[in-house]
Motif scaffolding. Structure first.
Motif, mmCIF file in Angstrom:
data_model
loop_
_atom_site.group_PDB
_atom_site.id
_atom_site.type_symbol
_atom_site.label_atom_id
_atom_site.label_comp_id
_atom_site.label_asym_id
_atom_site.label_seq_id
_atom_site.Cartn_x
_atom_site.Cartn_y
_atom_site.Cartn_z
ATOM 1 N N HIS A 75 147.697 31.698 42.320
ATOM 2 C CA HIS A 75 148.846 32.601 42.274
ATOM 3 C C HIS A 75 149.958 32.091 43.193
ATOM 4 N N ASP A 76 149.575 31.645 44.388
ATOM 5 C CA ASP A 76 150.571 31.124 45.323
ATOM 6 C C ASP A 76 151.213 29.849 44.786
ATOM 7 N N SER A 77 150.400 29.004 44.124
ATOM 8 C CA SER A 77 150.936 27.762 43.559
ATOM 9 C C SER A 77 151.919 28.062 42.435
ATOM 10 N N VAL A 78 151.580 29.043 41.587
ATOM 11 C CA VAL A 78 152.474 29.432 40.505
ATOM 12 C C VAL A 78 153.786 29.962 41.057
ATOM 13 N N ALA A 79 153.690 30.817 42.104
ATOM 14 C CA ALA A 79 154.896 31.366 42.706
ATOM 15 C C ALA A 79 155.764 30.268 43.320
ATOM 16 N N ALA A 80 155.121 29.293 43.993
ATOM 17 C CA ALA A 80 155.876 28.206 44.612
ATOM 18 C C ALA A 80 156.536 27.325 43.553
ATOM 19 N N ALA A 81 155.782 27.009 42.484
ATOM 20 C CA ALA A 81 156.350 26.192 41.411
ATOM 21 C C ALA A 81 157.484 26.923 40.721
ATOM 22 N N GLY A 82 157.330 28.236 40.542
ATOM 23 C CA GLY A 82 158.377 29.031 39.915
ATOM 24 C C GLY A 82 159.649 29.043 40.743
ATOM 25 N N LEU A 93 162.421 16.923 35.884
ATOM 26 C CA LEU A 93 162.491 16.507 37.291
ATOM 27 C C LEU A 93 161.228 16.880 38.038
ATOM 28 N N PHE A 94 160.660 18.041 37.714
ATOM 29 C CA PHE A 94 159.394 18.460 38.310
ATOM 30 C C PHE A 94 158.299 17.450 37.959
ATOM 31 N N VAL A 142 149.457 25.198 36.251
ATOM 32 C CA VAL A 142 150.493 26.027 36.871
ATOM 33 C C VAL A 142 151.623 26.290 35.882
ATOM 34 N N LEU A 143 152.063 25.259 35.168
ATOM 35 C CA LEU A 143 153.124 25.450 34.177
ATOM 36 C C LEU A 143 152.676 26.373 33.048
ATOM 37 N N TYR A 144 151.422 26.242 32.652
ATOM 38 C CA TYR A 144 150.900 27.120 31.603
ATOM 39 C C TYR A 144 150.983 28.579 32.038
ATOM 40 N N ARG A 145 150.533 28.854 33.265
ATOM 41 C CA ARG A 145 150.569 30.221 33.769
ATOM 42 C C ARG A 145 151.999 30.710 33.945
ATOM 43 N N LEU A 146 152.862 29.816 34.401
ATOM 44 C CA LEU A 146 154.240 30.200 34.702
ATOM 45 C C LEU A 146 155.004 30.601 33.441
#
Length: 247
Positions: A8-15, A40-41, A115-119
Motif C-alpha cells: 500500500h505504501d509503495s502504491v501511494a509513493a508511486a502514485g 519516464l518511470f 504497483v502499476l497494476y494496483r495503481l
C-alpha cells in the motif's frame, strides 16, 4: 482485497511520483502527460537495476568464452548427461559465470509492475490517476473492458510492438544459446535440454499474454521496458572486437 502495508505504501509513493511527473510534463505533453510519466518511470526503474543488467551481460560473455570448454565436456561426457551437467555447472561456478543471475533484472521488475497494476486497477493511492487517459482511453482500461472506439487501435499498436520486441529477444536468445553451447546454463546435450531449448525462446512472448490482463498503464510500462531491453541488447551485447594476433 487484503491490505498489505508495504505494498500500500509503495502504491501511494508511486502514485505521488507519477502525479508529480504528470504535472511536470503536462505543459509539453498535454493529454499524453501521464503516459509520458509512465515511460519516464520505466526508464528510472531500468536505470535503477542497470548494474545488475551489466553484470548479466558480463556473465553471458564469460559463458561465451567458456564455450570451447563446454563443447569439450559435451564430447567427453556424451553418454553421461548427469555428469555433464555437473561438470558444466562446476566450470561456470569456477569462472564466476552464474546463469541464474541473468533472471534478476526481470524478477526485480515484477514489484513495479504489480504497483502499476494496483495503481490503475483500484483507487488505492488516492491520486486520481484512474481518471487519466491516452487518446481518450482510460489508463485503467483492460482488453476485457472492450475494444470499441480508440481502445482497439491503441491496444493493437501496443500488442504489435510487444510481439516485435518478443521476436527480437527470442531470436537473440537462440543465437546466444548456440554460441555458448548451453540453454540457461544447462548443457544442450543434457536431460530435458531439447524441451528447455524449445521453451526458453518462447518466454519473451509471454509479455503479450500478460498484457491481455493488465490495464493500459501497465501495458505501456511493458512496451517501454521491452524497448529498453532491445536497446540494451544492441548496445551492451554488441560483438566484441577480437584483438589482432601478433606474429
Amino acid at each position: 482485497m487484503l491490505a498489505f502495508a508495504p505494498l500500500h505504501d509503495s502504491v501511494a509513493a508511486a502514485g505521488a511520483a507519477l502525479s508529480w511527473l504528470t504535472d511536470l510534463l503536462e505543459p509539453l505533453a498535454g493529454g499524453m502527460a501521464t503516459a509520458a510519466a509512465i515511460v519516464l518511470f520505466t526508464v528510472a526503474v531500468r536505470l535503477l537495476i542497470s548494474p545488475l543488467t551489466v553484470a548479466q551481460v558480463r556473465g553471458e560473455r564469460r559463458r561465451a568464452a567458456l564455450a570451447p570448454q563446454v563443447r569439450e565436456l559435451q564430447r567427453r561426457y556424451a553418454d553421461d548427461p548427469a555428469t555433464l551437467q555437473r561438470e558444466v555447472f562446476t566450470l561456470y561456478r569456477s569462472a564466476g559465470a552464474n546463469p541464474i543471475a541473468g533472471c534478476l533484472p526481470l524478477l526485480l521488475q515484477l514489484p513495479f509492475l504489480l504497483v502499476l497494476y494496483r495503481l490503475f486497477s483500484t483507487s488505492e493511492g488516492g491520486t486520481g490517476l484512474l481518471d487519466e487517459r491516452l487518446a481518450g482511453v482510460p489508463l485503467g482500461h483492460h482488453v476485457s473492458d472492450g475494444l470499441t472506439g480508440a481502445a482497439g487501435p491503441l491496444f493493437a499498436v501496443l500488442l504489435v510492438l510487444l510481439l516485435v520486441f518478443a521476436w527480437w529477444s527470442s531470436r537473440r536468445a537462440r543465437r546466444a544459446s548456440a554460441a555458448v553451447g548451453t540453454v540457461a546454463g544447462t548443457p544442450t546435450e543434457g536431460p530435458g535440454a531439447a524441451t528447455l531449448g524449445r521453451l526458453l525462446p518462447l518466454l519473451p512472448f509471454t509479455t503479450v499474454l500478460v498484457a491481455l490482463v493488465l490495464p493500459l498503464a501497465a501495458v505501456i510500462y511493458l512496451v517501454a521496458t521491452t524497448a529498453w531491453s532491445a536497446l540494451e541488447q544492441v548496445v551492451l551485447r554488441r560483438p566484441q572486437a577480437v584483438p589482432a594476433s601478433t606474429s
